[in-house]
Design a protein around this motif. Structure first.
Motif, PDB file in Angstrom:
ATOM      1  N   LEU A 152      48.746 -38.462   0.651  1.00  0.00           N
ATOM      2  CA  LEU A 152      47.796 -37.605   1.354  1.00  0.00           C
ATOM      3  C   LEU A 152      48.221 -37.472   2.806  1.00  0.00           C
ATOM      4  O   LEU A 152      48.404 -38.469   3.506  1.00  0.00           O
ATOM      5  CB  LEU A 152      46.385 -38.192   1.270  1.00  0.00           C
ATOM      6  N   LEU A 153      48.359 -36.238   3.240  1.00  0.00           N
ATOM      7  CA  LEU A 153      48.731 -35.948   4.618  1.00  0.00           C
ATOM      8  C   LEU A 153      47.552 -35.302   5.342  1.00  0.00           C
ATOM      9  O   LEU A 153      46.777 -34.555   4.725  1.00  0.00           O
ATOM     10  CB  LEU A 153      49.943 -35.013   4.659  1.00  0.00           C
ATOM     11  N   PRO A 154      47.378 -35.572   6.613  1.00  0.00           N
ATOM     12  CA  PRO A 154      46.267 -34.954   7.350  1.00  0.00           C
ATOM     13  C   PRO A 154      46.330 -33.438   7.287  1.00  0.00           C
ATOM     14  O   PRO A 154      47.391 -32.827   7.411  1.00  0.00           O
ATOM     15  CB  PRO A 154      46.483 -35.459   8.781  1.00  0.00           C
ATOM     16  N   GLY A 155      45.153 -32.837   7.045  1.00  0.00           N
ATOM     17  CA  GLY A 155      45.059 -31.386   7.001  1.00  0.00           C
ATOM     18  C   GLY A 155      45.127 -30.782   5.618  1.00  0.00           C
ATOM     19  O   GLY A 155      44.998 -29.563   5.471  1.00  0.00           O
ATOM     20  N   MET A 156      45.298 -31.591   4.559  1.00  0.00           N
ATOM     21  CA  MET A 156      45.385 -31.053   3.201  1.00  0.00           C
ATOM     22  C   MET A 156      44.004 -30.619   2.706  1.00  0.00           C
ATOM     23  O   MET A 156      42.990 -31.258   2.984  1.00  0.00           O
ATOM     24  CB  MET A 156      45.972 -32.102   2.254  1.00  0.00           C
ATOM     25  N   PHE A 157      43.974 -29.515   1.917  1.00  0.00           N
ATOM     26  CA  PHE A 157      42.742 -29.088   1.253  1.00  0.00           C
ATOM     27  C   PHE A 157      42.597 -29.869  -0.051  1.00  0.00           C
ATOM     28  O   PHE A 157      43.529 -29.946  -0.855  1.00  0.00           O
ATOM     29  CB  PHE A 157      42.777 -27.591   0.954  1.00  0.00           C
ATOM     30  N   VAL A 158      41.415 -30.434  -0.279  1.00  0.00           N
ATOM     31  CA  VAL A 158      41.139 -31.225  -1.473  1.00  0.00           C
ATOM     32  C   VAL A 158      39.730 -30.912  -1.970  1.00  0.00           C
ATOM     33  O   VAL A 158      38.926 -30.284  -1.271  1.00  0.00           O
ATOM     34  CB  VAL A 158      41.279 -32.742  -1.194  1.00  0.00           C
ATOM     35  N   THR A 159      39.438 -31.388  -3.191  1.00  0.00           N
ATOM     36  CA  THR A 159      38.103 -31.280  -3.768  1.00  0.00           C
ATOM     37  C   THR A 159      37.669 -32.660  -4.228  1.00  0.00           C
ATOM     38  O   THR A 159      38.415 -33.335  -4.952  1.00  0.00           O
ATOM     39  CB  THR A 159      38.081 -30.305  -4.957  1.00  0.00           C
ATOM     40  N   ALA A 160      36.504 -33.078  -3.802  1.00  0.00           N
ATOM     41  CA  ALA A 160      35.998 -34.408  -4.138  1.00  0.00           C
ATOM     42  C   ALA A 160      34.761 -34.291  -5.018  1.00  0.00           C
ATOM     43  O   ALA A 160      33.919 -33.413  -4.814  1.00  0.00           O
ATOM     44  CB  ALA A 160      35.663 -35.193  -2.871  1.00  0.00           C
ATOM     45  N   SER A 161      34.666 -35.185  -6.014  1.00  0.00           N
ATOM     46  CA  SER A 161      33.520 -35.213  -6.921  1.00  0.00           C
ATOM     47  C   SER A 161      32.935 -36.617  -6.936  1.00  0.00           C
ATOM     48  O   SER A 161      33.684 -37.595  -7.000  1.00  0.00           O
ATOM     49  CB  SER A 161      33.938 -34.806  -8.341  1.00  0.00           C
ATOM     50  N   PHE A 162      31.625 -36.698  -6.895  1.00  0.00           N
ATOM     51  CA  PHE A 162      30.964 -37.997  -6.979  1.00  0.00           C
ATOM     52  C   PHE A 162      29.515 -37.801  -7.398  1.00  0.00           C
ATOM     53  O   PHE A 162      28.960 -36.699  -7.310  1.00  0.00           O
ATOM     54  CB  PHE A 162      31.045 -38.759  -5.653  1.00  0.00           C
ATOM     55  N   ASP A 163      28.916 -38.881  -7.892  1.00  0.00           N
ATOM     56  CA  ASP A 163      27.515 -38.866  -8.323  1.00  0.00           C
ATOM     57  C   ASP A 163      26.644 -39.133  -7.097  1.00  0.00           C
ATOM     58  O   ASP A 163      26.502 -40.278  -6.660  1.00  0.00           O
ATOM     59  CB  ASP A 163      27.267 -39.919  -9.399  1.00  0.00           C
ATOM     60  N   GLN A 164      26.067 -38.059  -6.566  1.00  0.00           N
ATOM     61  CA  GLN A 164      25.289 -38.190  -5.338  1.00  0.00           C
ATOM     62  C   GLN A 164      23.934 -38.841  -5.588  1.00  0.00           C
ATOM     63  O   GLN A 164      23.359 -39.464  -4.698  1.00  0.00           O
ATOM     64  CB  GLN A 164      25.110 -36.822  -4.693  1.00  0.00           C
ATOM     65  N   ALA A 165      23.427 -38.695  -6.811  1.00  0.00           N
ATOM     66  CA  ALA A 165      22.137 -39.305  -7.163  1.00  0.00           C
ATOM     67  C   ALA A 165      22.060 -39.387  -8.685  1.00  0.00           C
ATOM     68  O   ALA A 165      22.957 -38.929  -9.402  1.00  0.00           O
ATOM     69  CB  ALA A 165      20.966 -38.494  -6.600  1.00  0.00           C
TER      70      ALA A 165
END
Length: 425
Positions: A316-329
């Protein structure tokens, strides 16, 4: 010929034909006053008509009533369903430091390799130290002079003290000598501070790395004039292990979630985050949500959430576009129903077909605004134990006669029967 057929038609008793059996029709045709060839043709026509349900007037279908459609169902069971979110964001260095000069001078050497890993305290640039070394020498000389003056003033004050007590000299002379000694001591302190300043400036001629990390390209060359007030840094160092991911979430969604949490309609979820790169591949390491901003971006109406990921390989390099998924509730008391079972009205509202109490199909309005894998999440409209129809839905209508069986055990003809019922309807 046509006249003979009309005569034959008028001579038949329609009511008796509807109640008679097929073998009687050729007999009736043989008794008509027609030529033999015409009687044979008419008998064959009547026989063919008698074999069709519409011509025979059979009442068997009406006696059987509406046909049942075999459908498969599942039993609805409430469960705690995670409220998952997928947010876009960008990677941000864990630490970023701009290498800046703190004294003015010409750069004599660059002591690092561009793009290499540097350690905190490592010398990166050498600024010409000549003038600062001279300032240190001057400060040393001033300090020595101040110490000599202080020694003489102190000795004079000590000699005058007993004379003043015996009134051999004026007391004012002793007072002046004592003041001169104290001024000399203060001068020593001032020159010490000047020496320390000169030594610090001399040390600043070697520019060190403020932090450990990966250094970028050098923004200046050897021979350039460096200044503490310059706008651009000499270089930039970034620490990327671990690395941050800043995610953007709609402020409205976040407020809605917090209200659900306050009302007890949801419980806090997991902070573990799964990351997908810009090319769609999943990042092997798992991250953790650290915090969310307390202000909303006025331009985008979003709130920034920050997650932290290990990055030992530097992928991972600074400035990369990514998508994150997690169980918020997590939402308690929700139902998971196969997506194919949830249907939509013209206004977009969701409904299900369930097995009614009278054994007929029942159309049930539900609330379903998201999916989880192959299932739709139903948060309202279902009760524990409801039988949700998932198979044989094609053409199924409200109050349709059905034969419910557990999902997966319906016969292959169930779908065909539903399609046929829709066509007949």
């Amino acid at each position: 010929m046509s006249g003979s057929l009309a005569l034959a038609s008028n001579s038949l008793n329609t009511a008796s034909l509807a109640q008679s059996k097929v073998p009687v029709l050729p007999v009736l045709a043989s008794r008509l006053p027609l030529p033999r060839s015409n009687r044979v043709r008419l008998g064959a026509l009547l026989l063919a008509c008698a074999t069709l349900p519409a011509c025979s007037g059979s009442e068997d279908d009406a006696a059987r009533g509406p046909r049942e459609t075999e459908v498969g169902y599942i039993v609805a069971k409430p469960s705690t369903v995670p409220i998952s979110v997928s947010l876009s964001g960008r990677t941000v260095a864990f630490e970023t430091s701009q290498v800046r000069p703190q004294v003015e001078g010409v750069i004599r050497k660059r002591l690092f390799t561009e793009g290499a890993y540097v350690k905190a305290g490592q010398t990166l640039y050498q600024i010409d130290p000549s003038i600062y070394r001279a300032q240190v020498n001057q400060a040393n000389a001033n300090l020595a002079s101040a110490r000599a003056s202080a020694a003489a003033a102190k000795a004079r004050a000590e000699r005058l003290k007993p004379l003043a007590e015996m009134e051999a000299v004026a007391k004012q002379d002793y007072t002046d000598a004592l003041a001169d000694a104290r001024v000399a001591e203060a001068s020593i302190a001032q020159n010490k501070a000047a020496l320390e300043t000169a030594q610090v400036n001399l040390r600043f001629t070697t520019v060190p790395a403020p932090i450990s990390g990966r250094i970028g390209r050098s923004l200046v060359t050897v021979g350039a004039l460096a200044s503490a007030s310059q706008a651009d840094p000499l270089a930039i160092i970034q620490r990327t292990d671990p690395i941050y991911v800043d995610l953007n979430q709609s402020a409205a969604d976040l407020v809605g979630l917090r209200r659900r949490l306050a009302r007890g309609g949801a419980t806090p979820g997991s902070t573990e985050v799964t990351l997908h790169l810009d090319d769609g591949t999943e990042y092997e390491q798992r991250g953790t949500v650290k915090f969310s901003e307390v202000t909303v971006d006025e331009d985008t109406g979003t709130v920034t959430l920050r997650a932290q990921f290990p990055n030992p390989d530097g992928l991972l390099l600074p400035g990369m576009f990514v998508t994150a998924s997690f169980d918020q509730a997590r939402a308690p008391g929700a139902f998971l129903v196969p997506q194919a079972a949830v249907q939509r009205d013209f206004d977009g509202s969701a409904y299900l077909m369930v097995v009614g109490k009278d054994g007929k199909a029942e159309r049930r309005k539900v609330t379903s605004d998201r999916t989880l894998g192959p299932n739709s999440v139903v948060t309202a409209g279902l009760k524990d134990g409801d039988k949700v129809i998932t198979e044989g839905l094609n053409g199924l209508k409200q109050d349709a006669a059905i034969k419910p069986v557990p999902a997966g055990s319906a016969s292959p003809a169930a779908g065909a029967k539903a399609a046929s019922a829709k066509k007949d309807g």
